[in-house]
Scaffold this motif. Structure first.
Motif, mmCIF file in Angstrom:
data_model
loop_
_atom_site.group_PDB
_atom_site.id
_atom_site.type_symbol
_atom_site.label_atom_id
_atom_site.label_comp_id
_atom_site.label_asym_id
_atom_site.label_seq_id
_atom_site.Cartn_x
_atom_site.Cartn_y
_atom_site.Cartn_z
ATOM 1 N N PRO A 60 0.793 -1.234 0.000
ATOM 2 C CA PRO A 60 0.000 0.000 0.000
ATOM 3 C C PRO A 60 0.822 1.280 0.000
ATOM 4 C CG PRO A 60 -0.954 -1.593 1.511
ATOM 5 C CD PRO A 60 0.381 -2.155 1.080
ATOM 6 N N TRP A 61 2.051 1.210 0.466
ATOM 7 C CA TRP A 61 2.900 2.402 0.504
ATOM 8 C C TRP A 61 3.729 2.592 -0.769
ATOM 9 C CZ3 TRP A 61 1.933 -0.379 4.999
ATOM 10 C CH2 TRP A 61 1.399 0.346 6.070
ATOM 11 N N VAL A 62 3.799 1.587 -1.635
ATOM 12 C CA VAL A 62 4.750 1.677 -2.753
ATOM 13 C C VAL A 62 4.132 1.471 -4.131
ATOM 14 C CG1 VAL A 62 6.614 0.906 -1.229
ATOM 15 C CG2 VAL A 62 5.452 -0.762 -2.695
ATOM 16 N N LEU A 63 2.842 1.178 -4.207
ATOM 17 C CA LEU A 63 2.250 0.821 -5.502
ATOM 18 C C LEU A 63 2.181 1.987 -6.483
ATOM 19 C CD1 LEU A 63 -0.584 -1.663 -4.468
ATOM 20 C CD2 LEU A 63 1.446 -2.174 -5.847
ATOM 21 N N ASP A 64 2.292 3.202 -6.009
ATOM 22 C CA ASP A 64 2.344 4.320 -6.950
ATOM 23 C C ASP A 64 3.608 4.257 -7.796
ATOM 24 O OD1 ASP A 64 -0.057 5.342 -6.135
ATOM 25 O OD2 ASP A 64 0.795 6.903 -4.841
ATOM 26 N N GLU A 65 4.692 3.798 -7.187
ATOM 27 C CA GLU A 65 5.985 3.780 -7.886
ATOM 28 C C GLU A 65 6.350 2.407 -8.429
ATOM 29 O OE1 GLU A 65 10.578 5.405 -7.236
ATOM 30 O OE2 GLU A 65 9.060 5.667 -5.671
ATOM 31 N N TYR A 66 5.858 1.341 -7.793
ATOM 32 C CA TYR A 66 6.232 -0.012 -8.178
ATOM 33 C C TYR A 66 5.012 -0.822 -8.605
ATOM 34 C CZ TYR A 66 10.921 0.548 -6.135
ATOM 35 O OH TYR A 66 12.202 0.950 -5.858
ATOM 36 N N ALA A 67 5.236 -1.722 -9.554
ATOM 37 C CA ALA A 67 4.204 -2.660 -9.995
ATOM 38 C C ALA A 67 4.480 -4.035 -9.399
ATOM 39 C CB ALA A 67 4.185 -2.752 -11.523
ATOM 40 N N LEU A 68 3.427 -4.732 -9.046
ATOM 41 C CA LEU A 68 3.544 -6.114 -8.572
ATOM 42 C C LEU A 68 3.748 -7.040 -9.756
ATOM 43 C CD1 LEU A 68 3.195 -8.400 -6.433
ATOM 44 C CD2 LEU A 68 0.721 -8.233 -6.860
ATOM 45 N N LEU A 69 4.845 -7.796 -9.757
ATOM 46 C CA LEU A 69 5.067 -8.787 -10.811
ATOM 47 C C LEU A 69 4.301 -10.061 -10.467
ATOM 48 C CD1 LEU A 69 8.868 -8.490 -11.720
ATOM 49 C CD2 LEU A 69 6.936 -7.131 -12.508
ATOM 50 N N PRO A 70 3.799 -10.762 -11.475
ATOM 51 C CA PRO A 70 2.938 -11.925 -11.218
ATOM 52 C C PRO A 70 3.704 -13.216 -10.964
ATOM 53 C CG PRO A 70 3.053 -11.523 -13.565
ATOM 54 C CD PRO A 70 3.857 -10.428 -12.920
ATOM 55 N N CYS A 71 4.971 -13.134 -10.624
ATOM 56 C CA CYS A 71 5.766 -14.347 -10.419
ATOM 57 C C CYS A 71 7.002 -14.017 -9.585
ATOM 58 C CB CYS A 71 6.186 -14.947 -11.765
ATOM 59 S SG CYS A 71 6.868 -13.726 -12.902
ATOM 60 N N GLY A 72 7.651 -15.089 -9.088
ATOM 61 C CA GLY A 72 8.907 -14.942 -8.358
ATOM 62 C C GLY A 72 8.789 -14.797 -6.863
ATOM 63 N N GLY A 73 7.568 -14.577 -6.347
ATOM 64 C CA GLY A 73 7.401 -14.313 -4.923
ATOM 65 C C GLY A 73 7.081 -15.556 -4.107
ATOM 66 N N ALA A 74 6.597 -15.321 -2.903
ATOM 67 C CA ALA A 74 6.286 -16.409 -1.973
ATOM 68 C C ALA A 74 4.842 -16.276 -1.512
ATOM 69 C CB ALA A 74 7.231 -16.368 -0.774
ATOM 70 N N LEU A 75 4.026 -17.229 -1.902
ATOM 71 C CA LEU A 75 2.619 -17.272 -1.528
ATOM 72 C C LEU A 75 2.206 -18.728 -1.558
ATOM 73 C CD1 LEU A 75 -0.125 -14.868 -2.816
ATOM 74 C CD2 LEU A 75 -0.536 -17.312 -2.850
ATOM 75 N N GLY A 76 1.514 -19.189 -0.532
ATOM 76 C CA GLY A 76 1.179 -20.603 -0.549
ATOM 77 C C GLY A 76 0.317 -21.018 0.618
ATOM 78 N N ARG A 77 0.279 -22.306 0.852
ATOM 79 C CA ARG A 77 -0.514 -22.874 1.940
ATOM 80 C C ARG A 77 0.418 -23.643 2.883
ATOM 81 N NH1 ARG A 77 -5.888 -22.303 1.136
ATOM 82 N NH2 ARG A 77 -6.582 -21.785 -0.978
ATOM 83 N N GLY A 78 0.053 -23.625 4.170
ATOM 84 C CA GLY A 78 0.876 -24.332 5.154
ATOM 85 C C GLY A 78 2.235 -23.714 5.362
ATOM 86 N N CYS A 79 2.364 -22.403 5.069
ATOM 87 C CA CYS A 79 3.683 -21.764 5.143
ATOM 88 C C CYS A 79 3.638 -20.450 5.914
ATOM 89 C CB CYS A 79 4.232 -21.519 3.741
ATOM 90 S SG CYS A 79 3.181 -20.479 2.697
ATOM 91 N N GLY A 80 2.646 -20.307 6.780
ATOM 92 C CA GLY A 80 2.480 -19.041 7.474
ATOM 93 C C GLY A 80 3.377 -18.865 8.679
ATOM 94 N N PRO A 81 3.413 -17.653 9.219
ATOM 95 C CA PRO A 81 4.204 -17.372 10.424
ATOM 96 C C PRO A 81 3.590 -18.007 11.663
ATOM 97 C CG PRO A 81 2.944 -15.452 9.779
ATOM 98 C CD PRO A 81 2.751 -16.455 8.689
ATOM 99 N N LEU A 82 4.410 -18.155 12.695
ATOM 100 C CA LEU A 82 3.981 -18.759 13.956
ATOM 101 C C LEU A 82 4.153 -17.763 15.096
ATOM 102 C CD1 LEU A 82 5.883 -22.189 13.714
ATOM 103 C CD2 LEU A 82 3.586 -21.655 12.840
ATOM 104 N N VAL A 83 3.286 -17.897 16.104
ATOM 105 C CA VAL A 83 3.480 -17.196 17.371
ATOM 106 C C VAL A 83 3.961 -18.239 18.375
ATOM 107 C CG1 VAL A 83 2.433 -15.857 19.227
ATOM 108 C CG2 VAL A 83 1.681 -15.513 16.858
ATOM 109 N N LEU A 84 5.141 -17.989 18.961
ATOM 110 C CA LEU A 84 5.779 -18.942 19.866
ATOM 111 C C LEU A 84 5.818 -18.396 21.292
ATOM 112 C CD1 LEU A 84 8.886 -19.885 17.680
ATOM 113 C CD2 LEU A 84 6.663 -21.032 17.745
#
Length: 282
Positions: A60-84
């Protein structure tokens, strides 16, 4: 020369190995900077470099200057952060109410998922949030310096070594309550480069992913070089978890997940609102 920054984590070095080593036919030459994602988030906010791996939470802070590319990133299932926590917790009675929680960044997807979960689950909210470098969080929880820690990446596989307990899997909570996969890390590129260049960058990233899958042993030395002291088996688990079909192409499900995260976070006033179509690729 295209200036790019991504983390030394195994998923990023695996994904970008072919491109960074000039193995992707027709791809722009890369000038690589290695930086943890909290650093690249700040670089994006300052408009530094051409291509960056960042948290979805910073979009939300950078989309004016940068475009989101549709590949290369990290998105998935069973891979979220944990609270320990140091002791087994009881989230049903708001075990973190009024407590101190260490987080790796306040501009991370992990932090947004934590805040969204806490808004639903922790009566009165947590007491205090402190930002610590990622590698200091689990020792701080173990040593009683904080009551809980928000962790990401390979900590999913190593937290038991610190004698810690999982209070909640925030990715599991997100998937259960929304049905969406978990948007973690995004690849962005400067809009000023122009649509043809942005499409070329996206295709280069996609081909680099495909080449990594086709010959995984080729990138192994590069991955190990930058994974520091990470056990090779943990690095392999890391790659298997974070590099998947969404890395090759976000697709409709990936875009829907990103929009859902940012819309929910905006509704909780955690991030600015994102204009319709701002996530769309050229």
């Amino acid at each position: 020369m295209t200036r790019i920054a991504y983390s030394p984590c195994p998923n990023d070095t695996f994904v970008f190995h072919a491109w960074a080593h000039g193995l992707v036919p027709g791809a722009p030459e890369l000038d690589v900077t290695f930086a943890d994602i909290d650093i690249t988030n700040g670089m994006a906010e300052r408009g530094e470099l051409d291509v960056l791996k960042v948290s979805y939470a910073v979009l939300p802070w950078v989309l004016d200057e940068y475009a989101l590319l549709p590949c290369g990133g990290a998105l998935g299932r069973g891979c979220g952060p944990l609270v320990l926590t140091r002791e087994p917790g009881n989230r049903e009675v708001g075990g973190l109410s009024g407590r101190t929680v260490a987080v790796p960044s306040e501009r991370s997807t992990a932090y947004l998922l934590f805040r969204l979960w806490a808004a639903e689950t922790v009566p009165g909210g947590v007491g205090r949030v402190v930002v610590l470098p990622f590698h200091e969080i689990m020792p701080a929880v173990r040593d009683g310096k904080v009551d809980a820690g928000l962790v990401i990446h390979e900590a999913r596989f190593t937290y038991q070594r610190y004698g810690l307990h999982r209070l909640v899997d925030l990715g599991e909570h997100w998937e259960t309550t929304t049905g969406h996969p978990i948007p973690l890390g995004a690849i962005i590129a400067k809009r000023s480069l122009g649509a043809p260049t942005l499409r070329r960058l996206a295709e280069s990233a996609r081909e680099s992913v495909r080449m990594a899958w086709a010959a995984p042993d080729v990138s192994r030395a590069y991955v190990r070089e930058h994974a520091q002291e990470m056990d090779p088996s943990v690095a392999d688990q890391h790659i298997a978890l974070y590099v998947n079909g969404y890395t090759e192409d976000l697709g409709a499900a990936g875009y829907a997940a990103a929009s859902a995260l940012l819309d929910r976070a905006s509704a909780e006033k955690l991030v600015p609102g994102v204009a319709p179509g701002a996530l769309d690729f050229v």
